[in-house]
Design a protein around this motif. Structure first.
Motif, mmCIF file in Angstrom:
data_model
loop_
_atom_site.group_PDB
_atom_site.id
_atom_site.type_symbol
_atom_site.label_atom_id
_atom_site.label_comp_id
_atom_site.label_asym_id
_atom_site.label_seq_id
_atom_site.Cartn_x
_atom_site.Cartn_y
_atom_site.Cartn_z
ATOM 1 N N PRO A 176 9.767 7.774 3.147
ATOM 2 C CA PRO A 176 10.678 7.732 2.276
ATOM 3 C C PRO A 176 10.623 9.372 1.051
ATOM 4 C CG PRO A 176 8.693 6.176 1.305
ATOM 5 C CD PRO A 176 8.881 7.650 3.184
ATOM 6 N N ALA A 177 12.118 9.154 0.442
ATOM 7 C CA ALA A 177 12.516 10.075 -0.784
ATOM 8 C C ALA A 177 11.445 9.816 -1.727
ATOM 9 C CB ALA A 177 13.927 9.766 -0.989
ATOM 10 N N LYS A 178 11.312 11.614 -2.195
ATOM 11 C CA LYS A 178 10.177 11.437 -3.125
ATOM 12 C C LYS A 178 10.196 12.896 -4.012
ATOM 13 C CE LYS A 178 6.179 13.090 -2.769
ATOM 14 N NZ LYS A 178 4.894 13.762 -3.059
ATOM 15 N N THR A 179 10.162 12.784 -4.997
ATOM 16 C CA THR A 179 10.191 14.009 -6.368
ATOM 17 C C THR A 179 8.698 13.906 -6.428
ATOM 18 O OG1 THR A 179 11.022 13.112 -8.136
ATOM 19 C CG2 THR A 179 13.041 13.734 -6.556
ATOM 20 N N GLY A 180 8.563 14.712 -6.444
ATOM 21 C CA GLY A 180 7.303 15.626 -7.687
ATOM 22 C C GLY A 180 6.145 15.066 -6.920
ATOM 23 N N LEU A 181 5.343 14.639 -8.092
ATOM 24 C CA LEU A 181 4.022 14.805 -7.009
ATOM 25 C C LEU A 181 3.333 13.005 -7.572
ATOM 26 C CD1 LEU A 181 0.433 15.881 -7.756
ATOM 27 C CD2 LEU A 181 0.771 13.242 -7.829
ATOM 28 N N THR A 182 3.081 12.115 -5.573
ATOM 29 C CA THR A 182 3.497 10.372 -5.688
ATOM 30 C C THR A 182 2.140 10.388 -5.606
ATOM 31 O OG1 THR A 182 5.654 10.994 -4.724
ATOM 32 C CG2 THR A 182 4.407 8.987 -3.921
ATOM 33 N N LEU A 183 1.258 9.051 -6.058
ATOM 34 C CA LEU A 183 0.528 8.152 -6.119
ATOM 35 C C LEU A 183 1.020 7.355 -5.469
ATOM 36 C CD1 LEU A 183 -0.755 8.814 -10.260
ATOM 37 C CD2 LEU A 183 -0.727 9.909 -8.180
ATOM 38 N N LEU A 184 -0.111 6.570 -4.711
ATOM 39 C CA LEU A 184 0.077 5.723 -3.392
ATOM 40 C C LEU A 184 -0.948 4.239 -3.684
ATOM 41 C CD1 LEU A 184 1.250 4.710 -1.212
ATOM 42 C CD2 LEU A 184 -0.124 5.750 0.189
ATOM 43 N N PHE A 185 -0.348 3.545 -3.755
ATOM 44 C CA PHE A 185 -1.568 1.978 -3.429
ATOM 45 C C PHE A 185 -1.106 0.823 -2.731
ATOM 46 C CE2 PHE A 185 -1.619 -2.900 -4.175
ATOM 47 C CZ PHE A 185 -3.152 -3.159 -4.037
ATOM 48 N N VAL A 186 -2.020 0.906 -1.145
ATOM 49 C CA VAL A 186 -1.138 -0.103 -0.191
ATOM 50 C C VAL A 186 -2.094 -1.463 -0.555
ATOM 51 C CG1 VAL A 186 -1.059 -0.768 1.911
ATOM 52 C CG2 VAL A 186 -0.259 1.535 1.374
ATOM 53 N N GLY A 187 -1.288 -2.420 -0.911
ATOM 54 C CA GLY A 187 -2.165 -3.866 -1.035
ATOM 55 C C GLY A 187 -1.782 -5.114 -1.316
ATOM 56 N N ARG A 188 -2.621 -6.059 -1.737
ATOM 57 C CA ARG A 188 -1.978 -7.268 -2.316
ATOM 58 C C ARG A 188 -1.342 -6.985 -3.878
ATOM 59 N NH1 ARG A 188 -5.635 -11.201 -3.040
ATOM 60 N NH2 ARG A 188 -7.575 -9.263 -2.056
ATOM 61 N N LEU A 189 -1.253 -7.555 -4.257
ATOM 62 C CA LEU A 189 -0.996 -7.380 -6.404
ATOM 63 C C LEU A 189 -1.238 -8.912 -6.409
ATOM 64 C CD1 LEU A 189 2.893 -6.576 -6.113
ATOM 65 C CD2 LEU A 189 1.267 -4.945 -5.497
#
Length: 356
Positions: A176-189
């Motif tokens: 995925p396109a990104k800019t800057g520093l990226t945090l990630l969460f993967v899971g159920r909301l």
């Protein structure tokens, strides 16, 4: 060896992902593997069927009828091992497996089993667990919690850490396109993930890291409330909801820090996936999640529900590339030593053959 995994369903989830991956690996090793689901097939069940791994959906029914159906299926299939995953499948299938002559019966608890306990439910589970050779907790915290439940079969409780297939990094063009520093969460909301804490932490942190972004990959009932919170905090430009994705390699490949703000957690598959690609983590100090991060020195832990503390941890890592690299290397090394799918399969195979 003929192995049957028993699950509630094969919808997308951490325990279900592990079961699906174990089925594939155990088949590769020459075992006859199948799955029985109580409720419905789910996305992962469809994948397994397409790959030629048998999946039977019993359909929901009363407990006596479910018992009878399980006994019939086990007598027909004659498994060497019946591996039940989580309480409901154990309550439904462990006794029928023993009555049908299965040589080895296991139950794995994939959650933290954190107090306060539902006393009646845990007593029921512990009574049925006495028909199992082993009761597996997926981290030390789970095992300790299990031992404190009423009537626990303490001498049958053992730890097997979760494992997962590594994420294979993808090229930048596939990310995925990104800019800057990226945090990630993967899971159920879901409420247990306490994502408002993470979103509030981002809102605090952006004042010091203006190019900070958070990607949330997954779906769930909390999405409308989370949308409202993002709007209320006026950080729409810093948060992206990606929905559920079967292929998450691009997100893990592009991200800089993995984050989880859960109030209760065992050993989440997504954390292990993040470690496999060398992502440092910021997680709440709870359960097996914190156990893994602390023991591996793979990131930072913060108190549950403390958005300010989580924001400070995010800023610390975002502002210090050398520290990110230090935790990243530790994460990668710990994954390959302790948390591969081969590690967890070897542990289960040893239990399958080591009867009480």
């Amino acid at each position: 060896m003929k192995i049957i995994h028993v699950v509630y369903s094969l919808e997308m989830g951490g325990a279900e992902i592990l079961v699906a991956q174990l089925c594939r690996l155990q088949r590769e090793h020459g075992h006859d593997v199948s799955v029985i689901a109580y409720s419905n097939l789910g996305t992962l069940g469809e994948q397994l069927l397409a790959e030629g791994i048998p999946v039977l959906v019993l359909g929901e029914a009363s407990l006596p009828r479910t018992f009878i159906r399980f006994i019939g299926e086990f007598r027909r299939l004659r498994p060497d091992v019946v591996h039940c995953h989580n309480p409901a499948p154990t309550l439904q299938a462990a006794i029928p497996a023993r009555l049908a002559g299965a040589r080895s019966v296991l139950a794995t608890r994939h959650s933290l089993v954190a107090p306060p306990y539902e006393k009646g439910a845990e007593i029921s589970f512990n009574l049925v667990a006495r028909f199992c050779d082993w009761v597996v907790g997926i981290c030390d915290a789970t095992c300790e919690n299990l031992r404190h439940t009423s009537g626990a079969p303490r001498n049958r409780i053992v730890r097997v850490y979760n494992g997962v297939d590594p994420v294979i990094p993808v090229a930048a063009a596939e990310q995925p396109a990104k800019t800057g520093l990226t945090l990630l969460f993967v899971g159920r909301l879901a409420p247990v993930k306490s994502l408002p804490t993470l979103i509030r932490a981002v809102a605090i942190a952006v004042s010091r890291v203006p190019d900070l972004h958070l990607w949330l990959v997954g779906h769930g009932a909390e999405r409308p409330q989370l949308d409202e919170l993002v709007s209320e905090l006026e950080i729409e430009d810093h948060i992206t909801f990606w929905g559920e994705r079967l292929n998450v390699a691009g997100f893990f490949s592009a991200a800089d820090i993995y984050c989880m703000s859960s109030t209760s957690e065992g050993v989440p598959m997504s954390l292990l996936q993040a470690m496999s690609v060398g992502l440092p983590s910021v997680v709440t100090d709870v359960g097996g999640m914190a156990e893994v991060v602390k023991n591996s020195n793979a990131g930072l832990t913060t108190p549950v529900g403390d958005a300010a503390a989580m924001a400070e941890a995010i800023v610390q890592l975002a502002s210090d590339p050398e520290r990110r690299a230090f935790h990243a290397e530790n994460a990668r090394a710990a994954y390959w030593k302790h948390f591969t799918l081969e590690c967890v399969d070897a542990s289960y195979m040893e239990l399958y053959q080591r009867r009480r």
